[in-house]
Design a protein around this motif. Structure first.
Motif, short mmCIF file in Angstrom:
data_model
loop_
_atom_site.label_atom_id
_atom_site.label_comp_id
_atom_site.label_asym_id
_atom_site.label_seq_id
_atom_site.Cartn_x
_atom_site.Cartn_y
_atom_site.Cartn_z
N LEU A 117 26.08 94.86 86.19
CA LEU A 117 25.18 95.37 85.15
C LEU A 117 24.53 94.21 84.42
CD1 LEU A 117 24.19 98.00 83.74
CD2 LEU A 117 26.04 97.66 82.08
N GLU A 118 23.19 94.21 84.36
CA GLU A 118 22.45 93.12 83.73
C GLU A 118 21.42 93.63 82.73
OE1 GLU A 118 22.42 89.95 87.48
OE2 GLU A 118 20.56 90.95 86.87
N TRP A 119 21.15 92.80 81.74
CA TRP A 119 20.10 93.07 80.76
C TRP A 119 19.20 91.84 80.71
CZ3 TRP A 119 20.04 90.98 75.42
CH2 TRP A 119 18.94 91.44 74.69
N SER A 120 17.89 92.05 80.72
CA SER A 120 16.97 90.92 80.70
C SER A 120 15.87 91.13 79.69
CB SER A 120 16.36 90.69 82.09
OG SER A 120 15.57 91.80 82.47
N VAL A 121 15.34 90.03 79.19
CA VAL A 121 14.19 90.03 78.29
C VAL A 121 13.21 89.00 78.83
CG1 VAL A 121 15.41 90.81 76.22
CG2 VAL A 121 15.33 88.37 76.74
N ILE A 160 17.17 96.91 81.67
CA ILE A 160 18.60 96.97 81.97
C ILE A 160 18.73 97.57 83.36
CG2 ILE A 160 18.92 99.22 80.84
CD1 ILE A 160 21.75 98.05 80.01
N LYS A 161 19.58 96.97 84.20
CA LYS A 161 19.71 97.47 85.56
C LYS A 161 21.11 97.29 86.11
CE LYS A 161 17.35 93.36 87.26
NZ LYS A 161 16.11 92.89 87.90
N LYS A 162 21.41 98.10 87.10
CA LYS A 162 22.75 98.13 87.69
C LYS A 162 22.65 98.05 89.21
CE LYS A 162 26.97 100.94 87.89
NZ LYS A 162 27.84 99.80 87.61
N GLY A 171 17.22 100.52 87.51
CA GLY A 171 17.27 100.25 86.08
C GLY A 171 16.18 100.97 85.31
N LEU A 172 16.01 100.54 84.07
CA LEU A 172 15.01 101.09 83.17
C LEU A 172 14.30 99.93 82.49
CD1 LEU A 172 13.87 103.72 81.86
CD2 LEU A 172 15.52 103.32 80.00
N LYS A 173 12.97 99.93 82.56
CA LYS A 173 12.17 98.87 81.95
C LYS A 173 11.26 99.45 80.88
CE LYS A 173 10.10 95.58 84.43
NZ LYS A 173 9.11 94.91 85.32
N THR A 174 11.12 98.73 79.79
CA THR A 174 10.19 99.14 78.74
C THR A 174 9.59 97.89 78.09
OG1 THR A 174 9.92 100.51 76.75
CG2 THR A 174 11.95 99.22 76.92
N GLY A 175 8.48 98.09 77.41
CA GLY A 175 7.84 96.95 76.76
C GLY A 175 6.47 97.32 76.26
N VAL A 176 5.71 96.31 75.91
CA VAL A 176 4.38 96.51 75.35
C VAL A 176 3.47 95.39 75.84
CG1 VAL A 176 4.87 95.19 73.24
CG2 VAL A 176 3.14 97.01 73.19
N PHE A 177 2.20 95.71 76.04
CA PHE A 177 1.18 94.72 76.39
C PHE A 177 0.36 94.43 75.13
CE2 PHE A 177 1.92 96.77 80.53
CZ PHE A 177 2.20 95.65 81.29
N LEU A 178 0.45 93.21 74.62
CA LEU A 178 -0.27 92.84 73.40
C LEU A 178 -1.55 92.10 73.76
CD1 LEU A 178 2.68 91.46 71.26
CD2 LEU A 178 1.69 93.75 71.20
N THR A 179 -2.62 92.42 73.05
CA THR A 179 -3.85 91.64 73.13
C THR A 179 -3.98 90.93 71.79
OG1 THR A 179 -4.84 93.25 74.60
CG2 THR A 179 -6.33 91.72 73.52
N PRO A 180 -3.88 89.62 71.76
CA PRO A 180 -3.72 88.88 70.50
C PRO A 180 -4.81 89.16 69.48
CG PRO A 180 -3.42 87.45 72.38
CD PRO A 180 -3.94 88.74 72.91
N PHE A 181 -4.40 89.28 68.24
CA PHE A 181 -5.26 89.27 67.05
C PHE A 181 -5.99 90.58 66.75
CE2 PHE A 181 -5.50 84.89 68.91
CZ PHE A 181 -4.52 84.35 68.09
#
Length: 197
Positions: A117-121, A160-162, A171-181
């Motif tokens: 089991l692993e967690w990544s950022v 997080i994945k197994k 696993g399950l991935k989540t996040g956000v795409f930022l466009t600066p400013f």
């Protein structure tokens, strides 16, 4: 689109050319899911839509990794209300779709929770191409032309994945795409299926 596929393959080929040392791993992942509008301020009544992505990752013995990623998503919004927010008058159809394509490189760290089991950022840098309806000034409901926009993006993601079978991970991935400013959006979430070489 061919160029978007070429660069990750070139990236992966480069790392296959490096002599493997103990515990180095290469991973190919597919990530279906959903994505929100890229700009929560402009895209009024925005609704999440489908997204699918693919990543090519090199993981070193200390669990740091670099990856190349491509993905495509689609979401919908009320273009009439969105134009009202910008220029003070409603303009265009009430419902419109946007196709968005991402290409980016990421760097990150994996933390081992248990042996399987692993967690990544990770975070990174890349660009996106947005394809949305361009309005005909003589016919607000005209749909014959497309509008294209491109810009830089900084993805911030966690996963997080197994390992369910040797070399196979889910696993399950989540996040956000930022466009600066000036924009905040592009929240995404979905399962991942990975194979390690």
């Amino acid at each position: 689109m061919r160029k978007l596929v070429f660069f990750p393959i070139l990236f992966l080929s480069f790392f296959f050319g490096i002599k493997k040392s103990h515990a180095q791993e290469y991973e190919i992942s597919v990530s279906p899911g959903i994505i929100s509008p890229l700009d929560f301020w402009y895209y009024k009544e925005g609704k999440a839509g489908p997204q699918v992505g693919m990543s090519f990752t090199y993981l070193n013995p200390k669990k740091f990794f670099i990856s190349s990623n491509i993905s495509k998503g689609r979401f919908s919004y009320n273009s009439s209300l969105s134009e009202l927010a910008v220029n003070g008058q409603e303009f265009g159809p009430n419902s419109s779709q946007v196709d968005v394509y991402f290409f980016y490189f990421g760097v990150g760290k994996t933390f081992e929770i248990t042996e399987s089991l692993e967690w990544s950022v990770n975070s990174g840098f890349g660009f996106y191409l947005e394809n949305r309806l361009a309005f005909n000034t003589t016919d607000p409901n005209g749909r014959e032309r497309k509008g294209f926009m491109r810009d830089a993006t900084f993805p911030i993601q966690t996963e997080i994945k197994k390992e369910i079978y040797p070399k196979f991970w889910v696993g399950l991935k989540t996040g956000v795409f930022l466009t600066p400013f000036y924009t905040f959006g592009g929240f995404h979430i979905g399962p991942t299926i990975s194979f390690r070489l």
